[in-house]
Design a protein around this motif. Structure first.
Motif, PDB file in Angstrom:
ATOM      1  N   SER A 109       2.333   1.752  -8.734  1.00 54.60           N
ATOM      2  CA  SER A 109       0.566   2.508  -9.454  1.00 54.60           C
ATOM      3  C   SER A 109       1.178   2.775 -10.739  1.00 54.60           C
ATOM      4  CB  SER A 109       0.785   3.700  -8.507  1.00 54.60           C
ATOM      5  OG  SER A 109       0.294   4.506  -9.612  1.00 54.60           O
ATOM      6  N   ALA A 110       0.202   2.943 -11.862  1.00 53.43           N
ATOM      7  CA  ALA A 110       0.402   3.756 -12.496  1.00 53.43           C
ATOM      8  C   ALA A 110       1.070   4.396 -12.609  1.00 53.43           C
ATOM      9  CB  ALA A 110      -0.519   3.916 -14.506  1.00 53.43           C
ATOM     10  N   PRO A 111       2.424   5.426 -13.336  1.00 49.44           N
ATOM     11  CA  PRO A 111       3.208   6.485 -13.692  1.00 49.44           C
ATOM     12  C   PRO A 111       2.067   7.732 -13.653  1.00 49.44           C
ATOM     13  CG  PRO A 111       2.953   5.316 -15.693  1.00 49.44           C
ATOM     14  CD  PRO A 111       2.782   4.556 -15.155  1.00 49.44           C
ATOM     15  N   GLY A 112       2.744   8.611 -13.352  1.00 47.85           N
ATOM     16  CA  GLY A 112       1.704   9.389 -12.797  1.00 47.85           C
ATOM     17  C   GLY A 112       2.100  10.258 -11.156  1.00 47.85           C
ATOM     18  N   ARG A 113       2.475  10.932 -10.716  1.00 44.50           N
ATOM     19  CA  ARG A 113       2.587  11.918  -9.416  1.00 44.50           C
ATOM     20  C   ARG A 113       0.951  11.785  -8.529  1.00 44.50           C
ATOM     21  NH1 ARG A 113       7.212  15.939  -9.738  1.00 44.50           N
ATOM     22  NH2 ARG A 113       5.726  16.900 -10.164  1.00 44.50           N
ATOM     23  N   GLY A 114       0.158  12.086  -9.330  1.00 42.42           N
ATOM     24  CA  GLY A 114      -1.375  12.274  -9.384  1.00 42.42           C
ATOM     25  C   GLY A 114      -1.940  10.899  -9.048  1.00 42.42           C
ATOM     26  N   THR A 115      -1.660  10.310  -9.885  1.00 44.93           N
ATOM     27  CA  THR A 115      -2.247   8.808  -9.604  1.00 44.93           C
ATOM     28  C   THR A 115      -1.313   7.795  -8.673  1.00 44.93           C
ATOM     29  OG1 THR A 115      -2.749   8.550 -12.150  1.00 44.93           O
ATOM     30  CG2 THR A 115      -2.572   6.447 -11.307  1.00 44.93           C
ATOM     31  N   GLN A 116       0.081   7.690  -8.458  1.00 45.98           N
ATOM     32  CA  GLN A 116       0.824   7.349  -7.725  1.00 45.98           C
ATOM     33  C   GLN A 116       0.112   7.529  -5.706  1.00 45.98           C
ATOM     34  OE1 GLN A 116       4.280   8.046 -10.648  1.00 45.98           O
ATOM     35  NE2 GLN A 116       5.352   7.599  -8.511  1.00 45.98           N
ATOM     36  N   MET A 117       0.093   9.269  -6.152  1.00 46.50           N
ATOM     37  CA  MET A 117      -0.307   9.775  -4.643  1.00 46.50           C
ATOM     38  C   MET A 117      -1.296   9.075  -4.428  1.00 46.50           C
ATOM     39  SD  MET A 117       1.093  13.842  -4.845  1.00 46.50           S
ATOM     40  CE  MET A 117       0.974  14.522  -5.780  1.00 46.50           C
ATOM     41  N   ASN A 118      -2.528   9.176  -5.024  1.00 48.55           N
ATOM     42  CA  ASN A 118      -3.938   8.263  -4.742  1.00 48.55           C
ATOM     43  C   ASN A 118      -3.765   7.124  -4.255  1.00 48.55           C
ATOM     44  OD1 ASN A 118      -5.347  10.828  -5.723  1.00 48.55           O
ATOM     45  ND2 ASN A 118      -6.003  10.262  -7.135  1.00 48.55           N
ATOM     46  N   ALA A 119      -2.751   6.357  -5.211  1.00 47.55           N
ATOM     47  CA  ALA A 119      -2.428   5.157  -5.072  1.00 47.55           C
ATOM     48  C   ALA A 119      -2.275   4.493  -3.217  1.00 47.55           C
ATOM     49  CB  ALA A 119      -2.100   4.512  -6.080  1.00 47.55           C
ATOM     50  N   GLY A 120      -1.367   5.960  -3.623  1.00 58.41           N
ATOM     51  CA  GLY A 120      -0.465   6.100  -1.834  1.00 58.41           C
ATOM     52  C   GLY A 120      -1.416   6.286  -0.890  1.00 58.41           C
ATOM     53  N   ALA A 121      -2.525   7.081  -0.982  1.00 56.96           N
ATOM     54  CA  ALA A 121      -3.616   7.394   0.016  1.00 56.96           C
ATOM     55  C   ALA A 121      -4.733   6.430   0.182  1.00 56.96           C
ATOM     56  CB  ALA A 121      -4.263   8.875  -0.650  1.00 56.96           C
ATOM     57  N   ALA A 122      -4.976   5.344  -0.279  1.00 57.06           N
ATOM     58  CA  ALA A 122      -5.429   3.946  -0.238  1.00 57.06           C
ATOM     59  C   ALA A 122      -5.677   3.570   0.265  1.00 57.06           C
ATOM     60  CB  ALA A 122      -5.684   3.903  -1.836  1.00 57.06           C
TER      61      ALA A 122
END
Length: 365
Positions: free
Chosen positions: A77-90
Motif C-alpha cells: 500500500s501507499a504509506p499512511g495508516r488510514g490508507t494502509q488499513m483501507n487496503a488491508g480491509a479490502a
C-alpha cells in the motif's frame, strides 16, 4: 455473526464448528521486530478463526518477509495508516474486522473471541470495540504519567479513544462508515472514532491491550503529550493550515527522537498573524470551549494521582465533577476566562518551557 468451518475428525467423519470469523489488519512500516511478537500472539488466540493481513506501507526492512513467514497475507500500500488499513480491509473476508498497531500485544488467549462476544451481547449492529491499554516500558520513572494514560484509556469518553487501543467492528458497519479517512497520514483514528460516535456506539472490550511506550520514551513524555493536545485542539477547531505546514507533526517510528516543540509554537504565532486578530480570537474561543467540555480530565487526573491513598479505581473527584461541578463550569464567562488563560499559557510559560528544554538538550552531551 458467525462462519461455519468444517474440520476432519477421524476417518469419514466431519465436525461442524461454529467459529468467530475475524480479519485482523495490521498497518506496518519497518516493524519487523515488533511484528514478530504480535503475530505470535495472534496465532495463539483461541475461539476465533483469524485471517491475518499485514498492510505494508513501503518498508525498507524485512517486515513483508516476517509477515509472510508467520502465515500473514501481505498487502502492499501507499504509506499512511488510514490508507494502509483501507487496503488491508479490502482484502478481508471475515465477519469482523480488527485493526491493531504492529507494536500491540494481546494479553489473553481468548482476547479477540471475548471481545466479539461482548459486542454481540450489545444487540446492535452499529457497535465498535476498543481495549484499555497497558504500556510496555523500557525505562523507569514517570509512573504516575503512565498510570494516568492507562486509566484514561478505559474511560470510554470522547476524545480518549485512539488507534493504539485497537478497533473491532463488524465488516458491515465498517463498510457503512466508508472506511478510514485518508486526508492526512495520521488522525484517521480520531476521525473514525467520531464517525462511530455519530452512527453507533463504543464499547470497552474485556482484557487489556499492551502497547509499546517507545514513542513517549524517545520523544519525552511531557513533550509528546503536549503536542498530542495541540494536534487535537487544531483538529477539533478545524485549523487545517496547521497540518499543512507543521514540520513532521507525527514522524514515523524509525525517525523519532527527542521531540522539539518550538517549531510548532513558531508556526502558531505565524498562523495567528496571518489570520488576523479577530479570526484568531474566534479560533481561541472554540478551543476554549473544547477544553471546557473536557474539564473532567483535571478531576480524573487528581483521582489517579490519589489512587495510592484513596484506592485503585475510586473516582470521587470525577463523579463530583460529572454530577455537580460541570453545571457551574460550562458557561460563557468561564469560556472567556479560559480563553484568556490558554492564550497566556501558549504564548508565555509553555513556550518558555519548550525553549529552556531545547536549550538544555543542545548543551547536554
Amino acid at each position: 455473526m458467525r462462519s461455519s468451518r468444517v474440520c476432519a475428525r477421524g476417518a469419514g467423519s466431519r465436525l461442524i464448528i461454529d467459529t468467530i470469523s475475524i480479519s485482523v489488519v495490521i498497518p506496518a512500516i519497518d516493524e519487523a521486530l515488533a511484528l514478530t511478537a504480535l503475530l505470535a500472539d495472534l496465532h495463539a488466540q483461541e475461539g476465533a478463526d483469524l485471517q491475518i493481513i499485514v498492510a505494508d506501507g513501503g518498508s525498507s526492512d524485512d517486515t513483508p518477509a516476517v509477515a509472510a513467514s508467520h502465515g500473514a497475507e501481505v498487502v502492499e500500500s501507499a504509506p499512511g495508516r488510514g490508507t494502509q488499513m483501507n487496503a488491508g480491509a479490502a482484502r478481508a473476508g471475515g465477519d469482523w474486522l480488527c485493526f491493531l498497531h504492529a507494536d500491540s500485544r494481546l494479553t489473553h488467549p481468548r482476547q479477540l473471541a471475548d471481545a466479539v462476544a461482548h459486542l454481540e451481547a450489545a444487540g446492535d449492529a452499529r457497535v465498535a470495540g476498543h481495549f484499555a491499554l497497558r504500556f510496555v516500558r523500557h525505562s523507569g520513572g514517570r509512573r504516575c504519567f503512565y498510570r494516568h494514560m492507562q486509566a484514561k484509556s478505559a474511560t470510554n469518553r470522547r476524545y480518549t479513544i485512539n488507534g493504539d487501543q485497537g478497533l473491532l467492528l463488524s465488516a458491515g458497519f465498517f463498510d457503512e462508515l466508508g472506511g478510514f479517512d485518508t486526508r492526512l497520514p495520521f488522525l484517521e483514528d480520531q476521525r473514525m472514532a467520531s464517525a462511530i460516535e455519530r452512527a453507533g456506539a463504543w464499547r470497552l472490550c474485556p482484557h487489556r491491550l499492551a502497547t509499546s511506550a517507545r514513542r513517549f520514551e524517545r520523544e519525552g513524555e511531557g513533550a509528546r503529550y503536549l503536542l498530542m493536545s495541540l494536534i487535537m485542539a487544531m483538529h477539533i477547531a478545524g485549523v487545517s493550515a496547521f497540518f499543512d505546514r507543521a514540520p513532521g507533526v507525527y514522524a514515523r517510528q524509525r525517525d523519532t527522537g527527542r521531540l522539539l516543540l518550538m517549531p510548532y509554537f513558531r508556526l502558531l504565532r505565524r498562523l495567528w498573524r496571518e489570520c488576523g486578530f479577530r479570526p484568531g480570537l474566534w479560533i481561541a474561543w472554540r478551543i476554549a470551549g473544547i477544553t471546557l467540555a473536557q474539564s473532567w480530565q483535571l478531576f480524573f487526573a487528581i483521582d489517579v494521582l490519589l489512587e495510592p491513598v484513596a484506592g485503585r479505581g475510586r473516582r470521587l473527584g470525577t463523579r463530583l465533577h460529572d454530577r455537580v461541578l460541570w453545571r457551574f463550569i460550562q458557561h460563557r464567562p468561564g469560556q472567556a476566562l479560559l480563553m484568556i488563560i490558554l492564550l497566556a499559557l501558549v504564548f508565555g510559560p509553555l513556550q518558555l518551557w519548550c525553549r529552556l528544554r531545547e536549550n538544555h538538550s543542545s548543551v547536554s552531551p
